[in-house]
Structures are given as C-alpha cells and as structure tokens.
Write a protein that holds these residues in place. Structure first.
Motif, PDB file in Angstrom:
ATOM      1  N   ASP A 153      -0.952  -9.293  -1.446  1.00 35.32           N
ATOM      2  CA  ASP A 153      -0.437 -10.388  -0.631  1.00 35.32           C
ATOM      3  C   ASP A 153      -0.971 -10.268   0.794  1.00 35.32           C
ATOM      4  O   ASP A 153      -1.758  -9.364   1.106  1.00 35.32           O
ATOM      5  CB  ASP A 153       1.098 -10.411  -0.643  1.00 35.32           C
ATOM      6  CG  ASP A 153       1.712  -9.073  -0.219  1.00 35.32           C
ATOM      7  OD1 ASP A 153       1.042  -8.294   0.483  1.00 35.32           O
ATOM      8  OD2 ASP A 153       2.869  -8.813  -0.595  1.00 35.32           O
ATOM      9  N   GLU A 154      -0.528 -11.164   1.643  1.00 33.88           N
ATOM     10  CA  GLU A 154      -1.000 -11.179   3.021  1.00 33.88           C
ATOM     11  C   GLU A 154      -0.583  -9.927   3.787  1.00 33.88           C
ATOM     12  O   GLU A 154      -1.318  -9.434   4.651  1.00 33.88           O
ATOM     13  CB  GLU A 154      -0.476 -12.429   3.733  1.00 33.88           C
ATOM     14  CG  GLU A 154      -1.049 -12.615   5.131  1.00 33.88           C
ATOM     15  CD  GLU A 154      -0.537 -13.876   5.808  1.00 33.88           C
ATOM     16  OE1 GLU A 154      -1.098 -14.254   6.854  1.00 33.88           O
ATOM     17  OE2 GLU A 154       0.433 -14.476   5.304  1.00 33.88           O
ATOM     18  N   VAL A 155       0.596  -9.401   3.465  1.00 34.69           N
ATOM     19  CA  VAL A 155       1.061  -8.183   4.132  1.00 34.69           C
ATOM     20  C   VAL A 155       0.126  -7.020   3.814  1.00 34.69           C
ATOM     21  O   VAL A 155      -0.255  -6.242   4.703  1.00 34.69           O
ATOM     22  CB  VAL A 155       2.505  -7.850   3.710  1.00 34.69           C
ATOM     23  CG1 VAL A 155       2.922  -6.485   4.266  1.00 34.69           C
ATOM     24  CG2 VAL A 155       3.464  -8.922   4.176  1.00 34.69           C
ATOM     25  N   ALA A 156      -0.257  -6.889   2.560  1.00 36.27           N
ATOM     26  CA  ALA A 156      -1.172  -5.814   2.162  1.00 36.27           C
ATOM     27  C   ALA A 156      -2.525  -5.981   2.837  1.00 36.27           C
ATOM     28  O   ALA A 156      -3.144  -5.001   3.280  1.00 36.27           O
ATOM     29  CB  ALA A 156      -1.325  -5.789   0.653  1.00 36.27           C
ATOM     30  N   LEU A 157      -2.995  -7.220   2.932  1.00 37.04           N
ATOM     31  CA  LEU A 157      -4.273  -7.468   3.613  1.00 37.04           C
ATOM     32  C   LEU A 157      -4.172  -7.117   5.090  1.00 37.04           C
ATOM     33  O   LEU A 157      -5.087  -6.504   5.662  1.00 37.04           O
ATOM     34  CB  LEU A 157      -4.678  -8.927   3.448  1.00 37.04           C
ATOM     35  CG  LEU A 157      -5.965  -9.354   4.191  1.00 37.04           C
ATOM     36  CD1 LEU A 157      -7.164  -8.555   3.702  1.00 37.04           C
ATOM     37  CD2 LEU A 157      -6.208 -10.856   4.022  1.00 37.04           C
TER      38      LEU A 157
END
Length: 410
Positions: free
Chosen positions: A367-371
């Motif tokens: 997800d965006e958090v991981a990115l």
C-alpha cells in the motif's frame, strides 16, 4: 583521580554485560573462535555500508566546506572513544559500549536534524520518522549483505542499547511513554522483544552519555572555528569560563589554537570526571549484582550531576542562540528543507526513479504506507552531497552547497 568503582585489567564488574551470557541473535549463528559476540557486533557495524556513509553526513557543518569540521563519522568515533573510556573505568563491557556508540547515528538523514525535521513532517501521515528507530531498522533489515539474513543480525544486547539508550520507551503496562512507538521499533520488537519498558544496560547508558560528552565538546570547538562566536564569549559561560581562566593562569600568552585546545580538553575532562563520580556513587548505593539488576532499577545510573547538567543547559542554550540559529544557519535550513521536500514526492509519484536494487521492495509494497517507508529509507540513507546531486539532477534546479547547518544532537 581514582574512582571508587574503577576496575583494572580484564575483570568486569558483576553488573557488566557478559558476552558469553548474551541472549543471542534473532538468527542463530556459530560462535566465533577468536572474537566475543560483542566484538563481532562492533566489527559488523564498522564494515556496514551505513557506517561508511556517515563520512559524508552532516554533524553540524557540511563536510566538504571544511576538512576540520565534524561529520557523523568522526562524531561516532569520538563517542566510541568516550564510551570505551567510561566503560573501562566502571568495569563494564567496553566492546558492547563501543558497538552501541558506533551504531547510534546510523539512522540520521542527510543535513542533520534539519533533514530529519523535514522527513518527519513528510512521514507524519505514514507513521512518522525517528532517527533512533531508523538506526534499528538499518541494522535489522536494510543492510543486505549476508546470505542467511537481512540486516547485521546483532546481539540482543546491542539492539536493546540502540532502541532504548535514552531510557525506557514503554510504561510497565505497555503504553508508550512519549507518543506512539516509532514504526521501526514496533515492527522489530514484535519479532524480537527488546523489553522496551525497562532501562537499558549500563553499557548502553554509557554510550548515551558519551554522545552528550562528545557533542558538547566538539560543538564548542567547531563553533569557534566557524567564527560564529569567540573565546571571549565562552569566558562568560559556566565550565568553559573557568577552563579558559585556568589555562591563562598556567600558560600565559599561549597562542590562540593551543589555548583553545587546552581549555576545551579541560571542559571534556570535567564532563567525564562528573559522570564517573555520579556513576560510582549510584553504583555503590544500589550495589547491583548483575546486568539485569541495572535494567530493573527505576533510575539512570550513568548521568551528569544535577549541578553540571544545569551548567551544560546554559552552554546548550548559548549554542542554540549563536550557532544552531545563527542567521546563516536559518537561511540554509530553508534551502535543504526544500530539497528533502522536493525529493520525497518525486519518488512517491514515480518509484521507478529509485535505483534498480530497490525495485523489488517497490513491487512488494502492499500500500501507500509501505511505499512511503521505502522512500523514507532511501532518502534517509542519502549522504549530503548525494542528496544535493540527486536534487539537481531530478529537478533541474541545482542548489549551492550550504556552508553551515544547525542542529546538534538531541
């Protein structure tokens, strides 16, 4: 001066961390035949990529503007020297203290605390950023050189020291003491419990106070060399004023550089002697018989006296006003902040700009958090000069290298 709890030779105090009794590593390894477990930790840290990058990361001054100013690398070496001295005098494990000291700054961003402040703001929607937690993330995940594991697979004791050398992070009931637990800490602690509600070993406490001793000393030295203040200014301050006065009495008409060195090494000595005196008194009173008893105490054993701490606060305020917030510093803070603010969204919007070796991590990001965490890892790992170069290449707006940056260690 002989301290009441000073030890000589190879004997360790009962409250010292014993390498042979280490709680081990997350991934089991064969024991070395010629190095202790803590010596192996120290050596892995020194040979890591992140440690080498400290050569080109800001301490207070941009490194390529003057060879005499400290970088994160020279600072880390100075901290390790102080830590070994204190640990040896107190009968502690010098190898463990040195390993923690050498690794304590691995998580720092480019441009000192200015860069960290910018990255903290950018990462606020994604779990935040903390340089201490980032150091743990580097040695447990981001260093990828070994066939059998990610990170350096350091001992529990070294990791504990990195995580909580400034004190417990959780209350006994498991709630955070100061805001949410940093992502990297929470993530690793879920896999390998570092007992974040207790104090760290005496060796970790030594590494923390050695950090304070080193930066209090060298920020004064670098500030003088930069011309942001003079010896006359320091004559008006506690600790530094008496030190210069003593040198003038002993060595009248000494040249400027020798006078400066003689005075500041006395400041250094005052801090070290104070720490040893306080530690000796507290250890005599509590009489711990194991390293675990140090962790279980409800106070820090290794610290400055109340009087010296108050005097150091006066010096730190002086440095804040005259050095970290000098007009030239303020001007450069906005420029390097803009660089970080430009780089982060560039990589977030186009992860293909990241190097090839980071692309598998991008693919694995759920997800965006991981990115965002991947981008933060990459930006935080940049050296000052590489961040400047990449910013110019990717934006087409080259920025003149800054001369002075504020923000001593916190």
């Amino acid at each position: 001066m002989t301290h009441p709890l000073a030890f000589t030779g190879s004997g360790l105090a009962p409250y010292a961390a014993q390498a042979a009794q280490s709680r081990g590593r997350l991934h089991s390894e064969t024991v070395s035949t010629f190095r202790s477990e803590f010596q192996r930790d120290r050596d892995r840290i020194i040979h890591s990529s992140a440690f080498r990058r400290l050569k080109h990361k800001t301490q207070v001054f941009i490194e390529h503007e003057g060879d005499y100013y400290r970088t994160r690398l020279t600072h880390s070496i100075e901290v390790a020297q102080v830590a070994r001295t204190l640990a040896g005098a107190l009968g502690l494990n010098t190898d463990l203290a040195e390993a923690i000291a050498l690794a304590h700054d691995l998580g720092h961003t480019p441009f000192g605390h200015t860069g960290e402040d910018a990255l903290q703001a950018l990462m606020a929607p994604y779990g935040g950023f903390d340089h201490n937690a980032q150091a743990l993330r580097i040695v447990t995940s981001l260093e990828r050189h070994y066939a059998e594991f990610d990170g350096l697979n350091l001992t529990w004791e070294t990791l504990e020291g990195l995580a909580k050398h400034n004190g417990p992070l959780l209350r006994p009931d498991g709630t955070p003491r100061k805001g949410p637990l940093a992502f990297a800490l929470a993530d690793y602690n879920a896999r390998h419990d570092l007992e974040l509600s207790s104090f760290a070993s005496a060796e970790a406490q030594v590494a923390a106070i050695a950090d304070d001793v080193a930066y209090n000393h060298h920020d004064l030295h670098d500030g003088l060399r930069s011309g942001l203040f003079t010896e006359v200014d320091l004559m008006e301050l506690p600790i530094t004023g008496p030190a210069f006065a003593q040198v003038d009495r002993l060595y009248p008409n000494l040249d400027v550089m020798r006078r400066r060195h003689e005075a500041l090494r006395r400041v250094f000595g005052v801090m070290v002697e104070d720490v040893l005196h306080v530690a000796g008194t507290r250890l005599s009173t509590s009489a711990p018989q194991s390293a675990q008893e140090i962790r279980d105490l409800d106070v820090t054993i290794i610290r400055f006296s109340d009087r010296l701490f108050r005097e150091l606060k006066v010096i730190r305020q002086f440095l804040f006003d005259r050095m970290y917030r000098a007009p030239s510093v303020i001007a450069m803070r906005s420029e390097v902040t803009q660089m970080v603010n430009d780089l982060f969204p560039l990589f977030m919007n186009d992860p293909a700009l990241l190097p090839a070796e980071w692309q598998q991590d991008v693919v694995d990001a759920v997800d965006e958090v991981a990115l965002a965490r991947i981008v933060a890892d990459y930006v935080a790992g940049m050296t000052d000069r590489f961040a400047i170069q990449e910013h110019g290449r990717l934006t087409g707006r080259p920025v003149a290298p800054p001369v002075v940056l504020g923000g001593g260690l916190r």
